[in-house]
Scaffold this motif. Structure first.
Motif, PDB file in Angstrom:
ATOM      1  N   HIS A  86      52.838   0.353  30.648  1.00  0.00           N
ATOM      2  CA  HIS A  86      52.974   1.478  29.730  1.00  0.00           C
ATOM      3  C   HIS A  86      52.634   2.722  30.536  1.00  0.00           C
ATOM      4  CE1 HIS A  86      52.176  -1.456  26.217  1.00  0.00           C
ATOM      5  NE2 HIS A  86      53.474  -1.216  26.327  1.00  0.00           N
ATOM      6  N   GLU A  89      49.510   4.898  30.493  1.00  0.00           N
ATOM      7  CA  GLU A  89      48.255   4.164  30.662  1.00  0.00           C
ATOM      8  C   GLU A  89      47.928   3.957  32.139  1.00  0.00           C
ATOM      9  OE1 GLU A  89      48.451   0.684  28.085  1.00  0.00           O
ATOM     10  OE2 GLU A  89      49.542   1.860  26.600  1.00  0.00           O
ATOM     11  N   ARG A 132      54.757   6.084  27.138  1.00  0.00           N
ATOM     12  CA  ARG A 132      54.449   4.661  27.295  1.00  0.00           C
ATOM     13  C   ARG A 132      55.687   3.918  27.784  1.00  0.00           C
ATOM     14  NH1 ARG A 132      54.061   1.455  23.337  1.00  0.00           N
ATOM     15  NH2 ARG A 132      52.384   0.026  23.757  1.00  0.00           N
ATOM     16  N   HIS A 246      45.537  -1.979  30.514  1.00  0.00           N
ATOM     17  CA  HIS A 246      46.066  -1.117  29.441  1.00  0.00           C
ATOM     18  C   HIS A 246      44.957  -0.230  28.891  1.00  0.00           C
ATOM     19  CE1 HIS A 246      49.999  -3.186  28.603  1.00  0.00           C
ATOM     20  NE2 HIS A 246      49.400  -4.080  29.359  1.00  0.00           N
ATOM     21  N   THR A 247      45.363   0.866  28.253  1.00  0.00           N
ATOM     22  CA  THR A 247      44.400   1.682  27.501  1.00  0.00           C
ATOM     23  C   THR A 247      44.956   1.960  26.111  1.00  0.00           C
ATOM     24  OG1 THR A 247      45.423   3.720  28.312  1.00  0.00           O
ATOM     25  CG2 THR A 247      43.484   2.931  29.507  1.00  0.00           C
TER      26      THR A 247
HETATM   27 ZN   LIG Z   1      49.468  -0.715  26.878  1.00  0.00          ZN
END
Ligand SMILES: [Zn+2]
Length: 390
Positions: A86, A89, A132, A246-247
């Motif tokens: 993404h 991120e 993303r 991921h965030t």
């Molecule tokens: Zn993500």
């Protein structure tokens, strides 16, 4: 009096200059340069470094970079850490990868019982544009399907709320916009339940090419790169542990470990591998299953003589495990997508960009400190001889 002023200055400047343990850069290219420069500092007497670049076709500088560090003694285990599937991120992902490299690769003689591979930014276009998704609006973490037939499927629950998720007018933000979104969300929650909504929205869809969580209609080109990487570069290892960074989802300042299904054979294997991690599975309350995510995909590639265990490391920001937090997270996703495809007033576009960035790339030092502390513990729990330095 003068002493007081001096002490005030001393204590407050110490706070002001407290250093974040993560080093952030604001653009994709700066992050790329920092990563490529850093890996070259590895001591060749300790590490055999192999690098690769996976450029996006037509945009050479938008490239995923791979750094493969092999011990001088052959290892049976490989730890892969990937970032930026993404795009947006990837700002935190890149900083975390560089932090792991600094702590474990550049820190002198190695006690590691593993080789390491870092895949830096799987979606460079998305990171460069602060999105993303990729250049075709594809959520790449819904694109790694085990079965390509699923590109044809329809997500009927998603389509029921399509006009709410994907408004087609230009964006105009006001106080009432947030209120209106909240009101609409509550109506839908009452009608379908939050669990149904969360699960049907987040699993991914092939129906709306301009919509949220669009998995695409075919495999993205990066999937062939990952396949090739697994088949050729990783084939000698008996075990591969793959952590995908991921965030944005989950409790603020908390590192969540996510996997799809606790009851499947794969879920059982992950519990065995990552028992100390307290995994949140997608079939549990407040979490969600996905179809086509990278961590599940690589895990399913396990064979008789090679076990591959993939796990998502998700660093929470907006408390999206709570009802209000999940509505606010969704709102930020909706307005960013609406602004990108349908435009809006100058102020609205700026504001949606700011809120989206804050959700996936928090800049507070205490957030970074929490991320690093929990990542260090997670790496120690792998029992691969990772560094415990502070
Ligand atoms: Zn993500």
């Amino acid at each position: 009096m003068r002493l007081c002023a001096f002490l005030f200055l001393l204590t407050h400047s110490a706070v002001a200059f407290a250093k974040s343990p993560l080093i952030y850069f604001d653009t994709f290219l700066e992050n790329r340069k920092a990563f490529v420069d850093l890996i070259q500092k590895a001591d060749p007497k300790i590490w055999n470094l192999k690098t690769a670049s996976w450029p996006l076709s037509g945009a050479q500088e938008l490239s995923t970079d791979v750094a493969f560090f092999k011990n001088r003694t052959p290892q049976k285990t490989l730890l892969v850490i990937s970032s930026g599937i993404h795009g947006i991120e990837g700002f935190v992902g890149s900083a975390l990868q560089r932090w792991v490299i600094a702590e474990n690769i550049l820190a002198g003689p190695s006690d590691l019982k593993t080789d390491l591979a870092f895949i830096h930014i799987l979606n460079p276009w998305g990171m460069q544009r602060g999105r993303r998704v990729d250049q075709k609006n594809v959520d790449l973490n819904r694109n790694f399907l085990i079965d390509a037939k699923n590109f044809q499927g329809t997500n009927a629950d998603y389509l029921k709320i399509d006009s709410f998720l994907n408004p087609t007018d230009s964006l105009s933000l006001s106080f009432f916009h947030r209120l209106g979104f909240l009101f609409d969300s509550v109506q839908f929650i009452l009608r379908y339940s939050l669990e149904t909504l969360r699960k049907s929205i987040l699993i991914g869809q092939s129906d709306q090419p301009l919509g949220l969580y669009f998995r695409g209609k075919e495999f993205a080109s990066v999937k062939a790169r990952v396949d090739d990487f697994l088949q050729n570069d990783c084939k000698t290892y008996a075990k591969i542990i793959w952590l995908d960074l991921h965030t944005g989802y989950g409790e603020n300042k908390r590192l969540h470990f996510l996997a799809n299904d606790a009851d499947s054979p794969l879920g059982q294997r992950l519990v065995k591998q990552f028992g100390a991690f307290n995994i949140n599975f997608g079939n549990q309350k407040n979490f969600y299953k996905t179809d086509g995510d990278l961590a599940t995909y690589v895990s399913e590639k396990s064979s008789g003589d090679q076990e591959i265990n993939g796990l998502v490391l998700e660093y929470g920001t907006l408390n999206s495990q709570s009802t209000l937090g999940s509505i606010e997270s969704l709102r930020r996703m909706v307005i960013e997508n609406q602004a990108f495809h349908h435009g809006g007033s100058f102020e609205s576009l700026n504001e949606s960009t700011r809120q989206f960035r804050q959700m996936f790339f928090p800049r507070e030092d205490d957030w970074a400190e929490a991320a690093v502390t929990q990542t260090r513990q997670a790496l120690l729990n792998l029992n691969l001889g990772m560094q415990a330095r502070h």
